[in-house]
Design a protein around this motif. Structure first.
Motif, mmCIF file in Angstrom:
data_model
loop_
_atom_site.group_PDB
_atom_site.id
_atom_site.type_symbol
_atom_site.label_atom_id
_atom_site.label_comp_id
_atom_site.label_asym_id
_atom_site.label_seq_id
_atom_site.Cartn_x
_atom_site.Cartn_y
_atom_site.Cartn_z
ATOM 1 N N ASN A 1 -90.705 -5.144 -43.913
ATOM 2 C CA ASN A 1 -89.497 -5.170 -43.083
ATOM 3 C C ASN A 1 -89.508 -6.391 -42.173
ATOM 4 O O ASN A 1 -90.549 -6.805 -41.692
ATOM 5 C CB ASN A 1 -89.439 -3.916 -42.199
ATOM 6 N N ASN B 1 -91.259 -4.678 -49.646
ATOM 7 C CA ASN B 1 -91.699 -3.676 -48.678
ATOM 8 C C ASN B 1 -92.267 -4.267 -47.398
ATOM 9 O O ASN B 1 -93.210 -3.735 -46.825
ATOM 10 C CB ASN B 1 -92.719 -2.727 -49.324
ATOM 11 N N THR C 1 -84.664 -4.381 -44.466
ATOM 12 C CA THR C 1 -85.340 -3.081 -44.366
ATOM 13 C C THR C 1 -85.520 -2.538 -45.774
ATOM 14 O O THR C 1 -84.603 -2.646 -46.588
ATOM 15 C CB THR C 1 -84.467 -2.077 -43.582
ATOM 16 N N PHE C 2 -86.676 -1.973 -46.025
ATOM 17 C CA PHE C 2 -86.929 -1.365 -47.335
ATOM 18 C C PHE C 2 -86.943 0.144 -47.205
ATOM 19 O O PHE C 2 -87.553 0.691 -46.291
ATOM 20 C CB PHE C 2 -88.254 -1.875 -47.907
ATOM 21 N N ARG C 3 -86.288 0.817 -48.104
ATOM 22 C CA ARG C 3 -86.240 2.280 -48.100
ATOM 23 C C ARG C 3 -86.666 2.792 -49.463
ATOM 24 O O ARG C 3 -86.238 2.263 -50.485
ATOM 25 C CB ARG C 3 -84.808 2.759 -47.846
ATOM 26 N N ARG D 1 -96.435 -4.796 -53.344
ATOM 27 C CA ARG D 1 -96.574 -5.377 -52.013
ATOM 28 C C ARG D 1 -97.320 -6.692 -52.100
ATOM 29 O O ARG D 1 -98.065 -6.941 -53.036
ATOM 30 C CB ARG D 1 -97.334 -4.413 -51.108
#
Ligand SMILES: *[C@@H]1O[C@H](CO)[C@@H](O)[C@H](O)[C@H]1NC(C)=O
Ligand SMILES: *[C@@H]1O[C@H](CO)[C@@H](O)[C@H](O)[C@H]1NC(C)=O
Ligand SMILES: *[C@@H]1O[C@H](CO)[C@@H](O)[C@H](O)[C@H]1NC(C)=O
Length: 647
Positions: free
Chosen positions: A103, A101, A258-260, A34
């Motif tokens: 969004n 990470n 979008t991060f998943r 991050r």
């Protein structure tokens, strides 16, 4: 024992390749953290790269910059290998940049304004939409895919997505416009100016590495007419481009990301979802099984006929030989005094065989490496680079084979032989490339090879390949000519009148059918990967097909060669080359059929280019298959005439 050792080495290599326990340079995994937590080994910024755009309806690829899309202010271009340049890949950085990470929703990239005058940039985009040009984006050395539903609840993940879509003047909805009923206005273009990107990552929990790794990048192209730059609306109506502009048109490009997290996907198998979505694997197995059955059946037949006939022939001959009075000779035995009579145009044949050998070894090594996973699609351009470099380095076998055979044929013009071996077929291919390159230059396509690369290729050819060929030829001429088991008579024998099937042409035409029958399904996928830009990854299958082709070419040629010898026609040198080489003619016919049935290519330039590339394929394949047939037949002829003692 040598064999055992090499077998072990092979198994180890296989093991390493399937278990991904080592990585190739440039393909090593990258960790992401991050923002605020990034270190040297852990990046937080994710960069998106854009590749050239291409289309199924046109052979001409174009650079991203050729279109008036949002550009990166300080654009960078990662260095590309030879294969990528030759294939027209042009990778550059893009303004789409985001943090791991984090969004984002509906974020603006840039805006473009078009006035209602004649506008070449907008026209070019419209033409791109009309021809269904596709973006190819890259994140972390992975293609950004667009996954959509196809029939039977299956998903297809395409490594590209269209610029936009169009509705025809008669209201016919084309290409990607079928995805939404909102694209319904007649005679209108819709631009996909927004993308919803979803990045899936493995958080690294329970693994021996720090940070997260990206395992998939997907996107969905969208079209929104944002009200204004300060007021983006990612639920608005589609971005229409009318056929004729009547007022100022503002196009605002935007994206969401979008991060998943998904820890069930392994980094090493992150390409699998793309490959699995391709519906071919079953057909592949089916086709291989089919070819294998054909090959087994054919081999059985050949072996049976050979063994029985030859055995009978030899037995009968020896019997006659032992009974003193027998002078009657028959069949292939009769031509023993002519069988090794040098062919006409031995120069050309030896040159073809030298170059065919070069191509054969190159193909074998390339396919073998590809099969071990060294040249996977993740390793961009590696396949092409590998084959070009191998070809250049394999000049020596070409020179050697050509010189040795030429000497055996009794040729004297060894200088011409060496020069032709080094220059003939590469020259034809280069000339073809050059003409196509002029067309590509003229059209401003990204597939046009830059001048520097062209010079580099010439330098490799004349600086490395030609000297290596000379070296091979030197060794080839130094050695004694190949010895033959039977002597050649002074006076050539009369060839009896042949029946239709033993005439040269019908035999040659028949010879190519079986090998072609074994490869044409694979050929379909290869053509698809070249012209419809589908990813090709089934190198294991391709290697199997290569072996099958090798066997069928050899068997078909041997069989026909035997029939011709039995009919007392001893002109087998050229014929064995042409018999299996004729497979290439079927390949050409198939490519023409493919052009008219599967492709929607329009425009003269594209058509010329298609056939330009097809001719190169034809030539390479002709030399390749011809050489296989020739050497199979040569081996066979030497074998049978050395079994029968003649004096
Ligand atoms: C950085 O990592 C630490 C733990 O390693 C975590 O507590 C912290 O929230 C992270 N910072 C950010 C900005 O994510
Ligand atoms: C980003 O959005 C996804 C899906 O809505 C969510 O699961 C995830 O937690 C979000 N990540 C962050 C850092 O907010
Ligand atoms: C993770 O990916 C696998 C395979 O694609 C899928 O089956 C699974 O549902 C995903 N898990 C989550 C939490 O999204």
């Amino acid at each position: 024992m040598g064999v055992k050792n090499s077998l072990q080495a092979f198994v180890v290599l296989l093991y390493m390749s399937c278990c991904s326990s080592f990585y190739l340079p440039g393909l090593a995994p990258v960790s992401f953290c991050r923002e605020g937590n990034s270190t040297d080994n852990c990046k937080s910024r994710i960069e998106l790269f854009v590749n050239r755009l291409d289309s199924v309806e046109s052979v001409l690829p174009y650079e991203y910059d050729a279109f008036d899309f949002c550009k990166d202010e300080n654009e960078r271009r990662p260095s590309e290998n030879l294969g990528q340049v030759l294939f027209g890949e042009r990778i550059e950085s893009s303004p789409y940049k985001f943090y791991f990470n984090k969004n984002q929703t509906c974020k603006m990239i840039c805006s473009k304004v078009y006035q209602p005058k004649v506008n070449t940039q907008l026209e070019f985009i419209k033409k791109g939409i009309q021809l269904n040009y596709q973006h190819h984006w890259i994140v972390d050395n992975m293609p950004v895919t667009w996954c959509y539903d196809v029939e039977e609840g299956q998903k297809f993940c395409s490594p590209g997505f269209p610029i936009g879509c169009a509705v025809a003047p008669d209201g016919r909805v084309k290409d990607a416009c079928v995805i939404s009923s909102e694209f319904n206005k007649k005679d209108t273009f819709y631009l996909f100016n927004h993308v919803d990107i979803t990045i899936t990552y493995h958080s690294g929990n329970g693994e021996n590495w720090d940070g997260a790794r990206l395992v998939a990048a997907r996107l969905v192209p969208k079209s929104y007419k944002h009200p204004s730059k300060d007021n983006l609306n990612c639920e608005a109506h589609p971005m229409e481009i009318p056929q004729e502009l009547t007022s100022k048109l503002e196009v605002i490009y935007s994206y969401s990301v979008t991060f998943r997290e998904n820890n069930t996907i392994k980094w090493a198998s992150r390409w699998d979802y793309i490959l699995e979505s391709m519906p071919h694997t079953n057909i592949q197995w089916f086709s291989i099984m089919n070819s294998l059955v054909i090959v087994l059946f054919l081999s059985g037949m050949v072996a049976m006929i050979m063994l029985r006939t030859l055995h009978k022939d030899i037995a009968r001959y020896n019997q006659i030989d032992s009974s003193e009075d027998a002078q009657e000779e028959f069949g292939w035995k009769l031509v023993h005094g002519d069988i090794f009579r040098p062919p006409k145009k031995g120069m050309l044949l030896s040159v073809f065989l030298g170059q065919g050998t070069q191509i054969f070894i190159m193909t074998f090594i390339t396919l073998f490496l590809a099969c071990l996973g060294f040249l996977s699609p993740a390793n961009r351009g590696a396949l092409m680079t590998c084959s070009v470099v191998l070809w250049v380095l394999l000049g020596t076998p070409a020179g050697y084979v050509s010189a040795r055979l030429y000497k055996t044929f009794g040729g004297e013009k060894w200088k011409t032989n060496v020069l032709m071996t080094a220059l003939l077929c590469p020259g034809i291919i280069f000339a073809d490339f050059f003409v196509m390159n002029i067309i590509l230059w003229e059209k401003g396509s990204s597939a046009a090879i830059p001048f520097g690369t062209l010079v580099a290729i010439l330098a490799m050819w004349f600086g490395i390949s030609v000297p290596l060929t000379f070296l091979g030829a030197y060794f080839g001429f130094k050695e004694r000519s190949i010895e033959h088991p039977v002597r050649t008579n002074q006076i050539p024998r009369q060839i009896p009148v042949q029946s239709f099937f033993t005439k040269p042409l019908p035999g040659i035409i028949m010879g190519g059918i079986l090998p072609f029958g074994c490869i044409f399904i694979q050929l379909f996928f290869i053509l698809n990967s070249i012209w419809s830009h589908q990813m090709y990854y089934m190198f294991g299958f391709l290697f199997l097909v290569f072996i099958i082709l090798l066997i069928t070419c050899s068997e078909a040629t041997i069989l026909l060669c035997y029939f011709h010898l039995c009919a007392e026609d001893y002109h087998w040198w050229w014929r064995s080359f042409l018999t299996s080489g004729f497979t290439a003619v079927y390949l050409f016919i198939y490519a023409v059929h493919y052009f008219f049935s599967k492709l929607q290519i329009t425009g003269t330039a594209s058509t010329i280019l298609y056939f330009g590339y097809t001719i190169i394929m034809f030539l390479i394949f002709f030399l390749f298959t011809g050489t296989i047939g020739f050497f199979a037949c040569y081996w066979f002829v030497k074998k049978i005439y050395s079994v029968v003692k003649v004096d």
